[in-house]
Design a protein around this motif. Structure first.
Motif, PDB file in Angstrom:
ATOM      1  N   MET A 152       0.933  -1.296  -0.056  1.00  0.00           N
ATOM      2  CA  MET A 152       0.210   0.263  -0.036  1.00  0.00           C
ATOM      3  C   MET A 152       0.960   1.296  -0.049  1.00  0.00           C
ATOM      4  SD  MET A 152      -3.074  -1.017   2.610  1.00  0.00           S
ATOM      5  CE  MET A 152      -2.089  -1.378   3.856  1.00  0.00           C
ATOM      6  N   LYS A 153       1.942   0.944  -0.187  1.00  0.00           N
ATOM      7  CA  LYS A 153       2.938   2.089  -0.342  1.00  0.00           C
ATOM      8  C   LYS A 153       3.266   2.840   0.919  1.00  0.00           C
ATOM      9  CE  LYS A 153       2.576   2.294  -5.350  1.00  0.00           C
ATOM     10  NZ  LYS A 153       3.438   3.018  -6.216  1.00  0.00           N
ATOM     11  N   ASP A 154       3.087   2.181   2.222  1.00  0.00           N
ATOM     12  CA  ASP A 154       3.313   2.664   3.563  1.00  0.00           C
ATOM     13  C   ASP A 154       4.600   2.105   4.024  1.00  0.00           C
ATOM     14  OD1 ASP A 154       3.297   3.812   6.007  1.00  0.00           O
ATOM     15  OD2 ASP A 154       1.895   2.216   6.876  1.00  0.00           O
ATOM     16  N   SER A 155       5.640   2.823   3.852  1.00  0.00           N
ATOM     17  CA  SER A 155       7.087   2.402   4.282  1.00  0.00           C
ATOM     18  C   SER A 155       7.179   2.854   5.670  1.00  0.00           C
ATOM     19  CB  SER A 155       7.978   2.846   3.374  1.00  0.00           C
ATOM     20  OG  SER A 155       8.081   4.154   3.062  1.00  0.00           O
ATOM     21  N   TRP A 156       6.815   3.931   6.189  1.00  0.00           N
ATOM     22  CA  TRP A 156       6.863   4.582   7.487  1.00  0.00           C
ATOM     23  C   TRP A 156       6.482   3.733   8.526  1.00  0.00           C
ATOM     24  CZ3 TRP A 156      10.411   7.774   8.152  1.00  0.00           C
ATOM     25  CH2 TRP A 156      10.816   8.777   7.083  1.00  0.00           C
ATOM     26  N   GLY A 157       5.375   2.893   8.383  1.00  0.00           N
ATOM     27  CA  GLY A 157       4.556   2.039   9.599  1.00  0.00           C
ATOM     28  C   GLY A 157       5.636   1.052   9.681  1.00  0.00           C
ATOM     29  N   PRO A 158       5.988   0.357   8.926  1.00  0.00           N
ATOM     30  CA  PRO A 158       7.061  -0.728   9.222  1.00  0.00           C
ATOM     31  C   PRO A 158       8.481  -0.159   9.741  1.00  0.00           C
ATOM     32  CG  PRO A 158       6.045  -1.461   7.013  1.00  0.00           C
ATOM     33  CD  PRO A 158       5.540  -0.014   7.485  1.00  0.00           C
ATOM     34  N   LEU A 159       8.698   0.952   9.229  1.00  0.00           N
ATOM     35  CA  LEU A 159      10.059   1.370   9.822  1.00  0.00           C
ATOM     36  C   LEU A 159       9.997   1.684  11.337  1.00  0.00           C
ATOM     37  CD1 LEU A 159      12.920   2.504   9.179  1.00  0.00           C
ATOM     38  CD2 LEU A 159      11.859   4.638   8.355  1.00  0.00           C
ATOM     39  N   LYS A 160       8.768   2.580  11.648  1.00  0.00           N
ATOM     40  CA  LYS A 160       8.490   2.945  12.963  1.00  0.00           C
ATOM     41  C   LYS A 160       8.317   1.588  13.900  1.00  0.00           C
ATOM     42  CE  LYS A 160       5.736   6.804  11.483  1.00  0.00           C
ATOM     43  NZ  LYS A 160       4.406   7.247  11.454  1.00  0.00           N
ATOM     44  N   ALA A 161       7.828   0.637  13.345  1.00  0.00           N
ATOM     45  CA  ALA A 161       7.664  -0.586  14.204  1.00  0.00           C
ATOM     46  C   ALA A 161       9.001  -1.051  14.459  1.00  0.00           C
ATOM     47  CB  ALA A 161       6.651  -1.389  13.510  1.00  0.00           C
ATOM     48  N   LEU A 162       9.896  -1.363  13.396  1.00  0.00           N
ATOM     49  CA  LEU A 162      11.188  -1.928  13.620  1.00  0.00           C
ATOM     50  C   LEU A 162      12.166  -0.930  14.387  1.00  0.00           C
ATOM     51  CD1 LEU A 162      11.752  -3.257  10.031  1.00  0.00           C
ATOM     52  CD2 LEU A 162      11.337  -4.505  11.969  1.00  0.00           C
ATOM     53  N   ALA A 163      11.956   0.533  14.437  1.00  0.00           N
ATOM     54  CA  ALA A 163      12.612   1.297  15.164  1.00  0.00           C
ATOM     55  C   ALA A 163      12.470   1.189  16.679  1.00  0.00           C
ATOM     56  CB  ALA A 163      12.711   2.706  14.894  1.00  0.00           C
ATOM     57  N   VAL A 164      11.068   1.022  17.030  1.00  0.00           N
ATOM     58  CA  VAL A 164      10.556   0.606  18.366  1.00  0.00           C
ATOM     59  C   VAL A 164      10.960  -0.697  18.852  1.00  0.00           C
ATOM     60  CG1 VAL A 164       8.710   0.622  19.810  1.00  0.00           C
ATOM     61  CG2 VAL A 164       8.920   2.491  18.305  1.00  0.00           C
ATOM     62  N   ALA A 165      10.884  -1.459  17.965  1.00  0.00           N
ATOM     63  CA  ALA A 165      10.998  -2.835  18.352  1.00  0.00           C
ATOM     64  C   ALA A 165      12.719  -3.114  18.649  1.00  0.00           C
ATOM     65  CB  ALA A 165      10.806  -4.033  17.158  1.00  0.00           C
ATOM     66  N   SER A 166      13.417  -2.504  17.709  1.00  0.00           N
ATOM     67  CA  SER A 166      14.958  -2.672  18.242  1.00  0.00           C
ATOM     68  C   SER A 166      15.379  -1.733  19.559  1.00  0.00           C
ATOM     69  CB  SER A 166      15.729  -1.777  17.178  1.00  0.00           C
ATOM     70  OG  SER A 166      15.521  -2.464  15.703  1.00  0.00           O
ATOM     71  N   ALA A 167      14.700  -0.848  19.856  1.00  0.00           N
ATOM     72  CA  ALA A 167      14.940  -0.172  21.093  1.00  0.00           C
ATOM     73  C   ALA A 167      14.447  -1.005  22.085  1.00  0.00           C
ATOM     74  CB  ALA A 167      14.515   1.277  21.007  1.00  0.00           C
ATOM     75  N   VAL A 168      13.380  -1.481  21.978  1.00  0.00           N
ATOM     76  CA  VAL A 168      12.907  -2.443  23.199  1.00  0.00           C
ATOM     77  C   VAL A 168      13.658  -3.695  23.327  1.00  0.00           C
ATOM     78  CG1 VAL A 168      10.840  -3.551  23.900  1.00  0.00           C
ATOM     79  CG2 VAL A 168      10.423  -1.417  23.079  1.00  0.00           C
ATOM     80  N   ASN A 169      14.122  -4.246  22.205  1.00  0.00           N
ATOM     81  CA  ASN A 169      14.930  -5.413  22.230  1.00  0.00           C
ATOM     82  C   ASN A 169      16.273  -5.144  23.005  1.00  0.00           C
ATOM     83  OD1 ASN A 169      15.799  -8.070  21.785  1.00  0.00           O
ATOM     84  ND2 ASN A 169      16.440  -7.701  19.787  1.00  0.00           N
ATOM     85  N   GLY A 170      16.881  -4.055  22.819  1.00  0.00           N
ATOM     86  CA  GLY A 170      18.111  -3.477  23.110  1.00  0.00           C
ATOM     87  C   GLY A 170      17.936  -3.379  24.608  1.00  0.00           C
ATOM     88  N   ILE A 171      16.949  -2.741  25.039  1.00  0.00           N
ATOM     89  CA  ILE A 171      16.592  -2.450  26.554  1.00  0.00           C
ATOM     90  C   ILE A 171      16.122  -3.995  27.419  1.00  0.00           C
ATOM     91  CG2 ILE A 171      14.915  -1.652  28.154  1.00  0.00           C
ATOM     92  CD1 ILE A 171      14.807   0.985  26.193  1.00  0.00           C
ATOM     93  N   GLY A 172      15.448  -4.719  26.821  1.00  0.00           N
ATOM     94  CA  GLY A 172      15.252  -5.912  27.113  1.00  0.00           C
ATOM     95  C   GLY A 172      16.586  -6.929  27.325  1.00  0.00           C
ATOM     96  N   ASP A 173      17.341  -6.933  26.161  1.00  0.00           N
ATOM     97  CA  ASP A 173      18.531  -7.657  26.500  1.00  0.00           C
ATOM     98  C   ASP A 173      19.542  -7.195  27.497  1.00  0.00           C
ATOM     99  OD1 ASP A 173      18.085  -9.265  24.369  1.00  0.00           O
ATOM    100  OD2 ASP A 173      19.142  -7.992  22.806  1.00  0.00           O
ATOM    101  N   ILE A 174      19.577  -6.012  27.826  1.00  0.00           N
ATOM    102  CA  ILE A 174      20.110  -5.420  28.866  1.00  0.00           C
ATOM    103  C   ILE A 174      19.726  -5.827  30.333  1.00  0.00           C
ATOM    104  CG2 ILE A 174      21.100  -3.273  29.992  1.00  0.00           C
ATOM    105  CD1 ILE A 174      21.446  -2.090  27.315  1.00  0.00           C
ATOM    106  N   VAL A 175      18.532  -5.667  30.414  1.00  0.00           N
ATOM    107  CA  VAL A 175      17.837  -6.089  31.663  1.00  0.00           C
ATOM    108  C   VAL A 175      17.793  -7.443  31.728  1.00  0.00           C
ATOM    109  CG1 VAL A 175      15.587  -5.868  32.862  1.00  0.00           C
ATOM    110  CG2 VAL A 175      16.382  -3.855  31.692  1.00  0.00           C
ATOM    111  N   LEU A 176      17.551  -8.226  31.096  1.00  0.00           N
ATOM    112  CA  LEU A 176      17.401  -9.596  31.186  1.00  0.00           C
ATOM    113  C   LEU A 176      18.729 -10.099  31.344  1.00  0.00           C
ATOM    114  CD1 LEU A 176      14.359 -10.664  28.821  1.00  0.00           C
ATOM    115  CD2 LEU A 176      14.355 -10.468  31.479  1.00  0.00           C
ATOM    116  N   CYS A 177      19.798  -9.896  30.456  1.00  0.00           N
ATOM    117  CA  CYS A 177      20.997 -10.481  30.779  1.00  0.00           C
ATOM    118  C   CYS A 177      21.941 -10.063  31.610  1.00  0.00           C
ATOM    119  CB  CYS A 177      21.551 -10.288  29.108  1.00  0.00           C
ATOM    120  SG  CYS A 177      20.722 -11.196  27.832  1.00  0.00           S
ATOM    121  N   CYS A 178      21.909  -8.762  31.612  1.00  0.00           N
ATOM    122  CA  CYS A 178      23.043  -8.108  32.627  1.00  0.00           C
ATOM    123  C   CYS A 178      22.437  -7.965  33.938  1.00  0.00           C
ATOM    124  CB  CYS A 178      23.161  -6.690  31.960  1.00  0.00           C
ATOM    125  SG  CYS A 178      24.152  -6.732  30.567  1.00  0.00           S
TER     126      CYS A 178
END
Length: 106
Positions: A55-81
Motif C-alpha cells: 500500500m506504499k506505506d514504508s513509514w509504518g514498518p520502519l517505525k515498528a522496527l525502530a521501536v522494536a529494536s530499542a525495546v529489544n536492546g533494553i530487554g537484552d540489557i535488563v534480562l541478560c545483565c
C-alpha cells in the motif's frame, strides 16, 4: 518449527556447530526453542509488512522496527545483565519484541 527443534534440535545444531563446539549446543538449543514460539507471530508480521509496503506505506514498518529494536536492546540489557538470564533472556526479549512488532504492523 518448535516441534522440529524439540525433537531434533540438538542433532541439527550439532551438525551446524561441529564436534569442536559441543559445549554451546544446549544453550543454542534453548535459544532456538524459545524463538520457535515466535514463528506464528513472525509470519503474521511478514504478511503485515508486505501489505503495508504494497500500500506504499514504508513509514509504518520502519517505525515498528525502530521501536522494536530499542525495546529489544533494553530487554537484552535488563534480562541478560541485571537479571542474569543470559542467552535465555536474550531469546525472550527477542521473542517478545517479535510479537509486538508483528501485531503493531496490523
Amino acid at each position: 518449527m518448535l516441534l522440529l527443534t524439540k525433537v531434533m534440535g540438538a542433532q541439527i545444531l550439532t551438525a551446524f556447530t561441529g564436534p569442536k563446539n559441543l559445549s554451546i549446543v544446549p544453550a543454542v538449543n534453548t535459544y532456538v526453542q524459545i524463538q520457535g514460539l515466535a514463528w506464528p507471530a513472525i509470519l503474521v508480521g511478514w504478511v503485515a509488512q508486505s501489505a503495508s509496503l504494497g500500500m506504499k506505506d514504508s513509514w509504518g514498518p520502519l517505525k515498528a522496527l525502530a521501536v522494536a529494536s530499542a525495546v529489544n536492546g533494553i530487554g537484552d540489557i535488563v534480562l541478560c545483565c541485571f537479571l542474569g538470564y543470559g542467552i535465555v533472556g536474550a531469546a525472550w526479549a527477542t521473542m517478545v519484541v517479535t510479537n509486538y512488532c508483528s501485531f503493531y504492523d496490523e
